[in-house]
Motif scaffolding. Structure first.
Motif, mmCIF file in Angstrom:
data_model
loop_
_atom_site.group_PDB
_atom_site.id
_atom_site.type_symbol
_atom_site.label_atom_id
_atom_site.label_comp_id
_atom_site.label_asym_id
_atom_site.label_seq_id
_atom_site.Cartn_x
_atom_site.Cartn_y
_atom_site.Cartn_z
ATOM 1 N N GLN A 191 6.101 -1.127 2.933
ATOM 2 C CA GLN A 191 5.120 -2.248 2.910
ATOM 3 C C GLN A 191 3.588 -1.657 2.867
ATOM 4 N N GLN A 192 3.473 -0.347 3.477
ATOM 5 C CA GLN A 192 2.190 0.215 3.269
ATOM 6 C C GLN A 192 1.688 0.487 1.832
ATOM 7 N N LEU A 193 2.870 0.945 1.452
ATOM 8 C CA LEU A 193 2.730 1.486 -0.289
ATOM 9 C C LEU A 193 2.370 0.041 -0.993
ATOM 10 N N GLN A 216 -1.556 3.234 8.801
ATOM 11 C CA GLN A 216 -0.765 3.183 9.643
ATOM 12 C C GLN A 216 -0.927 1.836 10.509
ATOM 13 N N ASN A 217 -2.053 1.217 10.195
ATOM 14 C CA ASN A 217 -2.158 -0.111 10.923
ATOM 15 C C ASN A 217 -2.465 -1.148 9.826
ATOM 16 N N LEU A 218 -2.236 -0.841 8.631
ATOM 17 C CA LEU A 218 -2.351 -1.958 7.563
ATOM 18 C C LEU A 218 -1.397 -3.092 7.836
ATOM 19 N N GLU A 219 -0.235 -2.945 8.357
ATOM 20 C CA GLU A 219 0.567 -3.863 8.497
ATOM 21 C C GLU A 219 0.270 -4.950 9.580
ATOM 22 N N GLN A 220 0.255 -4.294 10.704
ATOM 23 C CA GLN A 220 -0.014 -4.983 12.058
ATOM 24 C C GLN A 220 -1.379 -5.775 12.041
ATOM 25 N N ARG A 233 0.771 -2.589 -0.082
ATOM 26 C CA ARG A 233 -0.620 -3.115 0.349
ATOM 27 C C ARG A 233 -1.527 -2.173 -0.428
ATOM 28 N N LEU A 234 -1.289 -0.842 -0.277
ATOM 29 C CA LEU A 234 -2.312 -0.074 -0.948
ATOM 30 C C LEU A 234 -2.305 -0.213 -2.368
ATOM 31 N N GLN A 235 -1.081 -0.423 -2.986
ATOM 32 C CA GLN A 235 -1.036 -0.542 -4.399
ATOM 33 C C GLN A 235 -1.900 -2.017 -4.907
ATOM 34 N N SER A 236 -1.547 -2.986 -4.141
ATOM 35 C CA SER A 236 -2.340 -4.224 -4.424
ATOM 36 C C SER A 236 -3.844 -4.109 -4.372
ATOM 37 N N HIS A 237 -4.221 -3.173 -3.567
ATOM 38 C CA HIS A 237 -5.630 -3.048 -3.082
ATOM 39 C C HIS A 237 -6.355 -2.174 -4.261
ATOM 40 N N GLY A 238 -5.348 -1.527 -5.353
ATOM 41 C CA GLY A 238 -6.113 -0.745 -6.244
ATOM 42 C C GLY A 238 -6.239 0.832 -5.869
#
Ligand code: C2E
Ligand code: CA
Ligand code: CA
Ligand code: CA
Length: 274
Positions: free
Chosen positions: A237-239, A202-206, A241-246
């Protein structure tokens, strides 16, 4: 009546309740609920990295109190632990969930939460019994434990964990990153999966620092052969980020809320055998 499965619980909160008598009454009611099939389970879907392929469901305990309405498991699980009811409650959850999971497609796994207090009893025997009764293959059962179990890291706990993996079930570390020396536990026991706590998601974006921490946890886990689940995915957006981090597995309201067993939709389960 059943919980609406949307995390909306009644006002009842043991923490703020001054009345010991009412606490005792809640314990008595919980004991009754256990005897009279008054508890139920919800199941929340888990998805592959693509965010659409169903990989499994996490069983979540629900209790609708006859007068107070839905009581949060954050309240009644600790109450059960305190009252010495957790072994019985935990065994009920395991049994119920395994019986449900055998009706799902064979590519869909089951995750069940364990309380540290369950490790005091014959947990290996209980799990073995549930697998035998239900006929669920051990490899489809994932048991989620938290770091608190490993704080008083005794040989007995490690023996039990090895006993469980000996059955063929998988062990996941839940709420990763919220406890104390999380990283130290990774080499002490061969976990199959690590679940990154919702607070990080929940804090990935901020917060760019959180993004960096999550990215590093995933890469560290992968280097140790551990799969990573991210909990609490609520936004596209969280989805992303997590996908790009594998990240290997995704879970959260964006993808699916917990719901009653009869409402589950397995349409996106993988078709091929594993
Ligand atoms: P948990 O194991 O971390 O389970 C995930 C919790 O997050 C669940 O709450 C779920 O409904 C909620 N959740 C899932 N996705 C999202 C999201 O996108 N956003 C938000 N805000 N929340 C989300 P729930 O069902 O209230 O359970 C709370 C906790 O109670 C669980 O946390 C677990 O620690 C405990 N619990 C639940 N069932 C059992 C059980 O059968 N046995 C034991 N020992 N503990 C249980
Ligand atoms: Ca969990
Ligand atoms: Ca969790
Ligand atoms: Ca939790």
């Amino acid at each position: 009546a059943k919980s609406n499965g949307r995390g909306q619980y009644s006002f009842y909160d043991a923490q703020t309740d001054e009345s010991l008598q009412s606490r005792r009454a809640m314990i008595r009611d919980l004991r009754d609920a256990l005897k009279t099939d008054g508890l139920s389970l919800n199941f929340q879907p888990l998805f592959d990295a693509d965010g659409t392929t169903l990989t499994g469901y996490e069983a979540l305990a629900r209790w609708t109190h006859p007068r107070h309405g839905a009581v949060s498991p954050m309240v009644f699980i600790p109450l059960a632990e305190e009252a010495g009811l957790i072994e019985e409650l935990g065994a009920w959850v395991l049994n119920r969930a395994c019986l449900e999971a055998v009706t799902w497609p064979a590519t869909v796994d089951l995750s069940v939460n364990l309380s540290a207090a369950q490790f005091r009893g014959d947990l290996v025997g209980t799990v073995k019994g549930c697998l035998a009764t239900s006929g669920l293959p051990a490899s489809r059962l994932h048991l989620e434990i938290t770091e608190s179990l490993l704080i008083n890291n005794t040989d007995a706990v490690l023996r039990t964990l090895h006993g469980l993996t000996g059955l063929g079930v998988r062990i996941a570390m839940d709420d990763f990153g919220t406890g104390y020396s999380s990283l130290a536990y990774l080499w002490r026991f061969p976990f199959d999966k690590l679940k990154i706590d919702r607070a990080f998601t929940q804090n990935l974006e901020q917060d760019p620092k959180v993004d960096l921490i999550v990215k590093s946890i995933i890469s560290l886990a992968h280097s140790m052969g551990i799969r990573v689940n991210a909990e609490g995915v609520e936004t596209p957006q969280q989805l992303a980020r997590l996908q790009s981090h594998g990240c290997d597995e995704l879970q959260g309201y964006l993808l699916g809320r917990p719901s009653a067993a009869n409402l589950l939709d397995h349409a996106h389960a993988r078709h091929d055998a594993q």
